[in-house]
Design an enzyme around this catalytic site. Structure first.
Site, mmCIF file in Angstrom:
data_model
loop_
_atom_site.group_PDB
_atom_site.id
_atom_site.type_symbol
_atom_site.label_atom_id
_atom_site.label_comp_id
_atom_site.label_asym_id
_atom_site.label_seq_id
_atom_site.Cartn_x
_atom_site.Cartn_y
_atom_site.Cartn_z
ATOM 1 N N VAL A 14 0.824 -1.204 0.000
ATOM 2 C CA VAL A 14 0.000 0.000 0.000
ATOM 3 C C VAL A 14 0.862 1.259 0.000
ATOM 4 C CG1 VAL A 14 -1.732 1.328 1.275
ATOM 5 C CG2 VAL A 14 -1.931 -1.159 1.121
ATOM 6 N N GLU A 157 -3.600 -6.817 -4.881
ATOM 7 C CA GLU A 157 -2.230 -7.220 -5.189
ATOM 8 C C GLU A 157 -2.204 -7.819 -6.594
ATOM 9 O OE1 GLU A 157 -0.191 -9.492 -2.227
ATOM 10 O OE2 GLU A 157 -1.230 -8.473 -0.601
ATOM 11 N N CYS A 262 -5.762 -9.383 3.164
ATOM 12 C CA CYS A 262 -6.891 -8.513 3.533
ATOM 13 C C CYS A 262 -8.128 -9.262 4.025
ATOM 14 C CB CYS A 262 -7.277 -7.638 2.343
ATOM 15 S SG CYS A 262 -6.033 -6.403 1.900
ATOM 16 N N LYS A 265 -8.100 -11.100 7.508
ATOM 17 C CA LYS A 265 -7.908 -10.120 8.581
ATOM 18 C C LYS A 265 -9.144 -9.248 8.755
ATOM 19 C CE LYS A 265 -5.080 -6.706 7.601
ATOM 20 N NZ LYS A 265 -5.846 -5.439 7.626
ATOM 21 N N ARG A 334 0.912 -14.640 2.341
ATOM 22 C CA ARG A 334 0.134 -14.422 3.557
ATOM 23 C C ARG A 334 -1.264 -15.015 3.433
ATOM 24 N NH1 ARG A 334 0.926 -8.065 4.362
ATOM 25 N NH2 ARG A 334 0.857 -8.211 2.065
#
Length: 437
Positions: A14, A157, A262, A265, A334
């Site tokens: 980001v 992404e 994202c 989370k 991730r």
């Protein structure tokens, strides 16, 4: 257009994209990070992350003199003569205890820079943060002359630069209308629809959007399973759904589950926010549960394809894995659903060998399996080859060559990426999701 003096704190996906893109729009940007080596590499134009168009944009910004990199947040703010007019916080907000976002990095920057923020500057929360963080940041700052604004990012992404420069919308939230308009003006050249609102609503937009996308993905995975049981074809079903403009065609591809930096989370954080407000968000909880179940369902599908039995043993069977990143076009591992499925396979006793276009053989320790640098090595002597990430280059593999390498002619395609007819002609048995043919 007003040219602003901007500091960007954090150079992850980001932060680096934000800094480079704002510089390309004509602003003067200084980006900060705590990693000395990373700052040195970026200052030379070396971009570590895999993000199309970003290295070129960084190089262009450096060459123009509009983009530079320093160590430390306070140095980025004071690097501008007169101080930064706008400071973007693009620091990590990982999932903390109980699922709520961890705001330590945000708090640390505020503590470090409280005295060096220029009078009347605007602080922008770009990181994904819980509702109420803008107010909390302002209280922690204790500077009545400084406004804190919420300006959530909507970058994917693998297409972050494209998304920044061609946004669906710009969302800016602050109780200070002037501060909100100053931030919105930074993006004026993009000509995107702009939503000016209060801080809490802007913060909620980000969570609400990501949670909706997660629900859509869990829904299509559930429909795919139902298609298998009823003899329907998920590809035809989603095509028929997608032409409905109220639904749209995006996020209708079944897969091994959703993941990345994202959605996991943000869905858990939204649950925590809902719980704190004494609201039982059953729909969102079911979305997460469906996603967890999907990963085990992939293992069960692989088990059946390999052994012919729903409860067959995978112990000591060699299985090849194509794709390790959470999606194609990125090197991000991730919360990768590919790794989650791989972990369950390993737990079931399988021996794994993996290949990913973005990973090298040195990644073996990071992903918990043998990693090779050639997809054909991942196929050698395996009982099954499993596609877990939708890299387009997998479609163009020499499948006749693959057929000569595998021990069993079994390919499990958890992304419905491959052409079943091509594999059939090569002598391979293809298994996909949702009765896809």
């Amino acid at each position: 257009m007003f040219i602003r003096r901007i500091a960007v704190i954090g150079t992850g996906y980001v932060g680096l994209t934000t800094g480079a893109c704002l510089a390309s729009l004509g602003h003067r940007v200084v980006c900060a990070d705590v990693d000395v080596d990373k700052v040195e590499r970026l200052s030379r134009g070396e971009v570590d992350i895999l993000e199309p168009g970003l290295p070129e944009l960084v190089a262009e910004g450096i060459a123009s003199g509009r983009l530079s990199f320093v160590v430390g947040a306070s140095n980025a703010i004071t690097a501008h003569e007169g101080g930064a007019e706008v400071v973007f916080l693009c620091v990590p907000t990982p999932m903390g205890v109980g699922g709520l976002a961890d705001l330590k990095a945000v708090e640390s920057v505020v503590d470090e820079c409280r005295e060096v923020f220029a009078e009347g500057c605007v602080i922008v929360n770009k990181s994904t943060v819980p509702v109420g963080t803008t107010v909390l940041t302002s209280e922690l700052l204790g500077r009545p002359d400084i406004s804190v604004v919420s300006n959530p990012e909507f970058l994917r992404e693998g297409s972050a630069v494209k998304d920044f420069l061609n946004p669906d919308r710009i969302v800016v939230g602050c109780d200070d209308q002037d501060a909100a308009e100053r931030v919105a003006a930074l993006y004026a050249r993009l000509g995107a629809p702009t939503v000016l609102t209060d801080a809490a609503s802007a913060e909620m937009v980000k969570y609400a959007a990501n949670c909706f996308l997660a629900m859509k993905l869990s829904y299509v995975n559930a429909v795919a399973e139902l298609c298998e049981r009823l003899g329907a074809n998920i590809s035809d079903v989603t095509e028929g759904m997608g032409y409905d403009r109220r639904i749209g065609q995006s996020f209708l591809s079944p897969g091994p589950g959703w993941g990345g930096s994202c959605l996991p989370k943000d869905t858990h954080a939204m649950l925590q926010v809902a719980d704190a407000a004494d609201f039982e968000f059953r729909l969102l909880r079911a979305t997460i549960d469906t996603n967890d179940r999907q990963r085990q369902r992939m293992v069960d599908k692989i088990r059946l394809a390999v052994t012919g039995k729903r409860n067959g043993s995978l112990s000591h069977l060699r299985i090849g894995v194509l794709g390790l990143t959470f999606k194609a076009g990125t090197d991000d591992l991730r919360d990768s659903p590919a790794l989650a499925v791989a972990a369950l396979l390993k737990q079931a006793g399988a021996d794994l060998v993996g290949y990913d276009p973005a990973m090298g053989v040195g990644s073996s320790a990071a992903v918990g399996m043998e990693v090779v640098d050639d997809p054909y090595l991942a196929a050698k002597d395996v009982e099954a080859l499993v596609v877990l990430t939708e890299w387009p280059e997998f479609r163009t593999l020499d499948w006749s060559k693959v057929a000569g390498l595998v021990r069993q002619p079994v390919v499990v395609d958890t992304r419905n990426l491959l052409d079943p007819d091509v594999l059939s002609r090569a002598g391979l048995k293809w298994t996909g999701l949702g009765g896809h043919r």
